[in-house]
Design a protein around this motif. Structure first.
Motif, mmCIF file in Angstrom:
data_model
loop_
_atom_site.group_PDB
_atom_site.id
_atom_site.type_symbol
_atom_site.label_atom_id
_atom_site.label_comp_id
_atom_site.label_asym_id
_atom_site.label_seq_id
_atom_site.Cartn_x
_atom_site.Cartn_y
_atom_site.Cartn_z
ATOM 1 N N LEU A 145 -46.895 -20.116 -2.644
ATOM 2 C CA LEU A 145 -45.885 -19.103 -2.908
ATOM 3 C C LEU A 145 -45.958 -18.065 -1.797
ATOM 4 O O LEU A 145 -47.040 -17.567 -1.476
ATOM 5 C CB LEU A 145 -46.145 -18.434 -4.265
ATOM 6 N N GLY A 146 -44.822 -17.743 -1.200
ATOM 7 C CA GLY A 146 -44.791 -16.760 -0.127
ATOM 8 C C GLY A 146 -43.910 -15.575 -0.476
ATOM 9 O O GLY A 146 -42.814 -15.746 -1.009
ATOM 10 N N VAL B 43 -42.604 -27.583 5.070
ATOM 11 C CA VAL B 43 -41.211 -27.397 4.664
ATOM 12 C C VAL B 43 -41.227 -26.389 3.522
ATOM 13 O O VAL B 43 -42.016 -26.516 2.584
ATOM 14 C CB VAL B 43 -40.566 -28.713 4.193
ATOM 15 N N LEU B 44 -40.388 -25.364 3.604
ATOM 16 C CA LEU B 44 -40.333 -24.365 2.536
ATOM 17 C C LEU B 44 -38.903 -23.927 2.296
ATOM 18 O O LEU B 44 -38.044 -24.083 3.161
ATOM 19 C CB LEU B 44 -41.222 -23.157 2.877
ATOM 20 N N ALA B 45 -38.666 -23.385 1.113
ATOM 21 C CA ALA B 45 -37.337 -22.906 0.770
ATOM 22 C C ALA B 45 -37.472 -21.687 -0.122
ATOM 23 O O ALA B 45 -38.513 -21.483 -0.783
ATOM 24 C CB ALA B 45 -36.539 -24.000 0.057
ATOM 25 N N GLY B 46 -36.437 -20.847 -0.162
ATOM 26 C CA GLY B 46 -36.504 -19.655 -0.993
ATOM 27 C C GLY B 46 -35.201 -18.867 -0.963
ATOM 28 O O GLY B 46 -34.156 -19.360 -0.507
ATOM 29 N N VAL B 47 -35.290 -17.653 -1.465
ATOM 30 C CA VAL B 47 -34.143 -16.756 -1.491
ATOM 31 C C VAL B 47 -34.587 -15.390 -0.943
ATOM 32 O O VAL B 47 -35.746 -15.030 -1.023
ATOM 33 C CB VAL B 47 -33.571 -16.562 -2.908
ATOM 34 N N SER C 299 -40.576 -17.442 -1.226
ATOM 35 C CA SER C 299 -40.447 -18.841 -0.833
ATOM 36 C C SER C 299 -41.477 -19.705 -1.553
ATOM 37 O O SER C 299 -42.482 -19.211 -2.070
ATOM 38 C CB SER C 299 -40.626 -18.997 0.686
ATOM 39 N N TYR C 300 -41.212 -21.013 -1.543
ATOM 40 C CA TYR C 300 -42.165 -21.978 -2.103
ATOM 41 C C TYR C 300 -42.251 -23.171 -1.162
ATOM 42 O O TYR C 300 -41.225 -23.681 -0.698
ATOM 43 C CB TYR C 300 -41.733 -22.447 -3.493
#
Length: 202
Positions: free
Chosen positions: A70-71, A194-198, A32-33
């Motif tokens: 970065l997660g 707020v985070l987003a990723g795959v 995630s970022y």
């Protein structure tokens, strides 16, 4: 006879149901970022400190560089299909230069590094084949390192510490195939407001 027949059907359905549950992907790896709370707090603190710094010296902070957060996360889905346990690792870095206010010559720099490690639990409220809705909670430790250099004084300094940190994602949404999904979360903590990723499930 009827009782035996219905018992046989019930056992067959239970076996099929158990097999279907076992066939569900148990392992989940995601990246995630976002913008973590340390970066945000750093920015607010810098704003106040930098104003004082600029007012009292002939220098100012410039050229801010924020990597963001970065997660990396791993979860194992338990027999209870709505519960998963695992861990999260976060990485963030910030940096900026010290410049002479009149000549704009660089006279120093500062960088900050954040590395977090947090055990985590995820509770699904909705768990479908192509969609999920969940809440995530993580608590752990953060390693923080502050590096500063002053070129005019030929001076370097490093300070580090470890403190408690966490992540609370109140609302998480994921969607895609059974094995590959995109996700987004809203909450507070080191992974981000707020985070987003795959993520991949296998």
């Amino acid at each position: 006879m009827k009782k035996s027949f219905f018992l046989l059907i019930a056992l067959t359905l239970a076996t099929v149901s158990t097999k279907a549950q076992t066939d569900e992907p148990r392992h989940e790896v995601g990246v995630s970022y976002g913008v973590g709370i340390s970066i945000i707090g750093d920015g607010i603190g810098h704003g106040i400190a930098n104003g004082i710094f600029d007012a009292l010296t002939g220098r100012e902070w410039a050229n801010e560089r924020d990597f963001g957060t970065l997660g990396l996360e791993y979860f194992y889905h338990l027999n209870n299909p709505r519960l998963a346990v695992g861990g999260i690792v976060t990485f963030a870095r910030t940096g900026e230069d010290v410049v002479d206010r009149s000549t704009r010559v660089k006279e120093g720099e500062r960088s900050r590094l954040y590395i977090g490690v947090m055990p985590a639990v995820k509770q699904y409220w909705v768990q479908k084949k192509h969609f999920g809705l969940y809440t995530k909670v993580a608590v752990g430790l953060m390693y923080f390192k502050d590096h500063r250099e002053d070129y005019t004084l030929n001076d370097k300094s490093d300070n580090s510490r470890v403190y408690f940190t966490g992540q609370l994602s109140l609302l998480g949404l994921e969607g895609g195939s059974q094995n590959l999904r995109a996700f987004a979360e809203i909450g507070a903590g080191e992974q981000g407001i707020v985070l987003a990723g795959v993520k991949a499930k296998f």
